[in-house]
Design a protein around this motif. Structure first.
Motif, short mmCIF file in Angstrom:
data_model
loop_
_atom_site.label_atom_id
_atom_site.label_comp_id
_atom_site.label_asym_id
_atom_site.label_seq_id
_atom_site.Cartn_x
_atom_site.Cartn_y
_atom_site.Cartn_z
N ASN A 34 6.29 32.56 111.37
CA ASN A 34 5.97 32.13 110.00
C ASN A 34 5.70 30.64 110.03
O ASN A 34 6.59 29.85 110.39
N LYS A 36 5.74 28.36 108.04
CA LYS A 36 6.67 27.45 107.32
C LYS A 36 7.89 27.11 108.19
O LYS A 36 8.52 26.06 108.02
N ASP A 37 8.21 27.97 109.14
CA ASP A 37 9.38 27.70 109.99
C ASP A 37 9.02 27.01 111.30
O ASP A 37 9.89 26.65 112.07
N GLN A 39 7.81 24.18 113.92
CA GLN A 39 7.97 22.72 113.99
C GLN A 39 6.85 22.13 114.84
O GLN A 39 6.70 22.49 116.01
N ASP A 110 2.29 35.05 110.34
CA ASP A 110 2.26 34.99 108.87
C ASP A 110 1.89 36.36 108.29
O ASP A 110 1.01 36.48 107.43
N TYR A 194 7.42 29.22 122.40
CA TYR A 194 8.87 29.49 122.20
C TYR A 194 9.37 30.21 123.43
O TYR A 194 8.57 30.66 124.28
N VAL A 255 13.53 28.21 117.61
CA VAL A 255 12.52 27.45 116.87
C VAL A 255 11.19 27.58 117.60
O VAL A 255 11.12 27.37 118.82
#
Ligand SMILES: NS(=O)(=O)c1c(F)c(F)c(-n2cc(CC3CCCCC3)nn2)c(F)c1F
Ligand SMILES: [Zn+2]
Length: 261
Positions: A34, A36-37, A39, A110, A194, A255
Motif C-alpha cells: 500500500n 501510503k505505508d 517509505q 494498492d 523489502y 517496512v
C-alpha cells in the motif's frame, strides 16, 4: 503418496505449512503493498543487471510454472546495486499467472492484481551455492516484473511464448539460448524493496525483493498462450497450468521501501 505441494484445494497455499513449516514465518512473500505505508529511501541506489545472452540454457515446464534456466557456474549474468551488497548471479526466471486477465500476480499493489508476475531469481555466490544461499537472509535477490494486459504488447515476451508449444506438458524441456532477459525490463528503474521469502515451498526467508513499479504490457492472446500450458504429464488427463500464485501473506511489521517519491 503424500500429495506434493501445488495450487489445488488439497495441496495449495493454505496447506503448505503441513510439510513446510516456514510457510507460517514472519517474513513471508508475497505481500500487499500500500503506497501510503511505503517509505521513500533516498539512500537506495539504482540497480544494475549485466546479463550475458549466452548464459541462457533451457526453458522447461515443471508442472508448476514455465522456467528459463541460466548458467550460474560463474559471474556471467549478474545483478548489483539497489538494496544489494555485492553481486548476485542470475539462476532462473519464471512466471505466475491467473486463469483470467484480472488476476494472477503474487504481489498486489494498492489493491491491483496484475495478470501475471515474472520473477528473475539471483543468488549470492559468497554463500558457495544456491542451496547454501537459501539458508542466508541475504542469499537470494528476486526482481519482480508485473505483466499487464494492454494494446501495445512487448515484443520481447514473444520469445518466451513462442517456446510454449514445445513444453506443453510437465517435464518437457527445450533449448532456450541467446536470450538476454534484460530486454523484459520496463523503461523506469523505479522499484519497491523489502525482505521476504520464496513464494513457493520451502518458503525460505532468504529473499531481497526488488519489485519494479512500471508493469510491462502483454496481449490477451499472449496470456492465453501461457494458460495453454498443462500441469499434467504427456499422457495424463489435461489439467491446465493456471492460478499458480500464492496469495499475499502477513506483513508483520515489515517496512517496504521505495526508490522513488
Ligand atoms: N517465486 S519465487 O520466490 O521467485 C521462487 C524462487 F525465488 C526460487 F528460487 C524458486 N526455486 C525453487 C527451486 C528448487 C529448489 C529445490 C531444492 C530446495 C530449494 C528449492 N529453485 N528455485 C522458486 F520455485 C520460486 F518460486
Ligand atoms: Zn516466483
Amino acid at each position: 503418496a503424500q500429495s506434493v505441494w501445488g495450487y489445488d484445494s488439497d495441496n495449495g497455499p493454505e496447506r503448505w505449512h503441513e510439510n513446510y513449516p516456514l510457510a507460517k514465518g514472519d517474513k513471508q512473500s508475497p505481500i500487499e503493498i500500500n503506497s501510503k505505508d511505503v517509505q521513500h529511501d533516498s539512500s537506495l541506489a539504482p540497480w544494475h543487471a549485466s546479463y550475458d545472452p549466452g548464459a541462457a540454457k533451457t526453458i522447461l515446464n515443471n508442472g508448476r510454472t514455465c522456467r528459463v534456466v541460466f548458467d550460474d557456474t560463474f559471474d556471467r549474468s549478474v545483478l548489483r546495486g539497489g538494496p544489494l551488497t555485492g553481486t548476485y548471479r542470475l539462476r532462473q526466471l519464471h512466471l505466475h499467472w491467473g486463469s483470467s486477465d484480472d488476476h494472477g500476480s503474487e504481489h498486489v499493489i494498492d489493491g491491483v492484481k496484475y495478470a501475471a508476475e515474472l520473477h528473475m531469481v539471483h543468488w549470492n555466490p559468497k554463500h558457495g551455492n544456491f542451496a547454501g544461499a537459501l539458508k542466508q537472509p541475504d542469499g537470494v535477490a528476486v526482481v519482480g516484473i508485473f505483466l499487464k494486459v494492454g494494446k501495445t504488447p512487448k515484443p520481447e515476451m514473444k520469445r518466451i511464448l513462442e517456446e510454449i508449444d514445445n513444453i506443453k506438458t510437465k517435464g518437457k524441456e527445450a533449448p532456450f539460448q541467446h536470450f538476454d532477459p534484460s530486454i523484459l525490463f520496463p523503461k523506469s528503474r523505479d522499484y519497491w524493496t523489502y525482505h521476504g521469502s520464496f513464494t513457493t515451498p520451502p518458503c525460505e526467508e532468504c529473499i531481497t525483493w526488488i519489485l519494479l513499479r512500471e508493469p510491462i504490457e502483454v496481449s490477451s492472446d499472449q496470456m492465453a498462450k501461457l494458460r495453454s500450458l498443462s500441469k499434467n504429464g504427456e499422457n495424463e488427463p489435461v489439467n491446465p497450468l493456471v492460478d499458480n500464485w500464492r496469495p499475499p501473506q502477513p506483513v508483520k511489521g515489515r517496512v517496504v521501501k521505495a526508490s522513488f517519491k
